[in-house]
Write an enzyme that holds these catalytic residues in place. Structure first.
Site, PDB file in Angstrom:
ATOM      1  N   MET A  58      33.637   7.616 -47.549  1.00  0.00           N
ATOM      2  CA  MET A  58      34.823   8.405 -47.236  1.00  0.00           C
ATOM      3  C   MET A  58      35.028   9.508 -48.271  1.00  0.00           C
ATOM      4  SD  MET A  58      37.602   5.554 -45.950  1.00  0.00           S
ATOM      5  CE  MET A  58      37.308   4.321 -47.224  1.00  0.00           C
ATOM      6  N   SER A  78      42.107  10.322 -52.477  1.00  0.00           N
ATOM      7  CA  SER A  78      42.879   9.452 -51.607  1.00  0.00           C
ATOM      8  C   SER A  78      43.304  10.125 -50.300  1.00  0.00           C
ATOM      9  CB  SER A  78      44.135   8.963 -52.348  1.00  0.00           C
ATOM     10  OG  SER A  78      43.792   8.237 -53.512  1.00  0.00           O
ATOM     11  N   GLU A 121      41.714  -3.961 -46.992  1.00  0.00           N
ATOM     12  CA  GLU A 121      40.990  -3.449 -48.159  1.00  0.00           C
ATOM     13  C   GLU A 121      41.814  -3.650 -49.428  1.00  0.00           C
ATOM     14  OE1 GLU A 121      39.507   0.827 -50.037  1.00  0.00           O
ATOM     15  OE2 GLU A 121      39.700   0.621 -47.859  1.00  0.00           O
ATOM     16  N   LEU A 151      44.181  -8.938 -78.812  1.00  0.00           N
ATOM     17  CA  LEU A 151      44.154 -10.244 -79.468  1.00  0.00           C
ATOM     18  C   LEU A 151      42.759 -10.621 -79.963  1.00  0.00           C
ATOM     19  CD1 LEU A 151      46.564 -12.196 -77.090  1.00  0.00           C
ATOM     20  CD2 LEU A 151      46.942 -11.727 -79.521  1.00  0.00           C
TER      21      LEU A 151
END
Length: 382
Positions: free
Chosen positions: A123, A130, A239, A334
């Site tokens: 796509m 988008s 999706e 951490l």
């Protein structure tokens, strides 16, 4: 509980597969820039590809998405993030199963279920992200073929795939008049560009695809001509749910790594986990993960019943990707200096997951979808 005994037995089988066939290859695949084709065939051989597919194509006809959720979770926690089994089974294959003609399904679905045919979907283009309406790849009818011209980029499984669903405009005057084409490996005019170098997901073969007068038989049109835009938006909810399952599983993997690390690593004569800051950080992350996991589990239940809305799917994708980003950042912190070293998995998780707030629709797009669902649409409020 969302999972019953049958799901947990299935999870044990999937976990064994991931630990035996996928996890040992992580480093080699990262160096190679792609996973082995055989990984898909091995998954197919034990029924881990398209569990929902019809028995006549080799599937198990399982209509419960929780089984697919188990596969996604185990792969991202114990397998490899570049092994895109979820793209193959849950993002691309459903297009063919639900939109394909009987002839197309007979031709492709057995190989898809066995892993002999690896899938991708194209796509995104160099100038569009988008915005599906911005697609510029064009297809023109020519006798019993369509001639495809254009370029796609950031295509996952771009090198490995044998069958690619390609979205193209089929009316120059209507951006939403799009059609989906099944482009097969070896078709004249179909070329694969370079394998793209990325910040993370090193074992995922992301590539450019080029179509130069690529002649696609009309028999390879997926669904109806001109309905591609509608089809693409129709499948987006699943999706985004698939993505959410992967994101929270990855965040959980980072948490588990870090919990072990802060228990074992010592500073100033005691375990890092004994410091109040570490305890509070881990406690906060535990609460966030549990909250998000509960929401995603509920979305899976809704999806099983056909009730998952685009807004719920967008919310799941937004929350899971944002929480994943925060959790992995805290986990790396951490780890201290060790977190910056590539030999520690937390370092790779940090770079692998940064894209999760971008692909499948950015966090900003997810907010737009949720906001419009609340009636906050400027086009309707003007």
């Amino acid at each position: 509980m969302i999972f019953d005994e049958t799901h947990e037995q299935f999870r044990a089988t999937v976990r064994d597969f991931m630990l035996r066939e996928i996890e040992p290859n992580r480093d080699r695949w990262r160096e190679a820039g792609m996973v082995d084709r055989e990984a898909y065939a091995k998954a197919g051989a034990i029924g881990l590809l398209c569990t929902w597919a019809e028995a006549r194509y080799g599937g198990a006809e399982i209509g419960d998405f929780r089984f697919e959720q188990v596969i996604i979770e185990e792969n991202f926690q114990r397998g490899d993030s570049g092994f895109y089994i979820h793209l193959h089974s849950n993002l691309v294959a459903p297009y063919i199963a639900k939109l394909g003609s009987d002839e197309q399904k007979e031709r492709f679905m057995p190989g898809i279920v066995s892993g002999d045919i690896i899938l991708s979907i194209a796509m995104t283009e160099p100038s569009t992200g988008s915005d599906l309406a911005g697609i510029r790849t064009r297809a023109v009818e020519d006798g019993d073929h369509w001639v495809l011209n254009g370029a796609k980029t950031y295509i996952s499984n771009g090198i490995l795939s044998d069958l690619c669903i390609v979205a193209a405009r089929t009316d120059p005057n209507d951006a939403r008049h799009q059609t989906l084409f099944l482009v097969e490996r070896g078709m004249e005019g179909f070329e694969r560009g370079r394998r793209l170098t990325k910040m993370g997901l090193k074992s995922q073969d992301t590539a450019e695809l080029f179509f130069n007068d690529c002649r696609v038989p009309k028999a390879n049109i997926l669904g109806e001509v001109g309905q591609g835009f509608k089809y693409l938006t129709r499948f987006l909810a699943q999706e985004r749910l698939v993505a959410s399952c992967a994101f929270i599983a990855t965040a959980q993997a980072a948490f588990d790594l870090t919990l072990d690390f802060v228990k074992d690593r010592r500073a100033f004569g005691r375990a890092i986990g004994a410091f109040q800051n570490s305890r509070f950080k881990m406690a906060e992350m535990r609460a966030q993960l549990d909250m998000c996991q509960t929401y995603i589990d509920q979305c899976v239940v809704m999806h099983n019943s056909g009730a998952l809305s685009p807004e719920d799917a967008a919310a799941a994708k937004l929350l899971s990707s944002e929480i994943e980003g925060r959790v992995i950042d805290e986990c790396l912190q951490l780890h201290g200096g060790a977190g910056f070293m590539d030999e520690y998995r937390i370092s790779r998780l940090f770079t692998d997951t940064r894209v999760d707030r971008i692909f499948g629709g950015t966090s900003e797009i997810m907010k737009e979808i949720i906001g419009r669902g609340l009636g906050l649409d400027e086009r309707k409020m003007a």
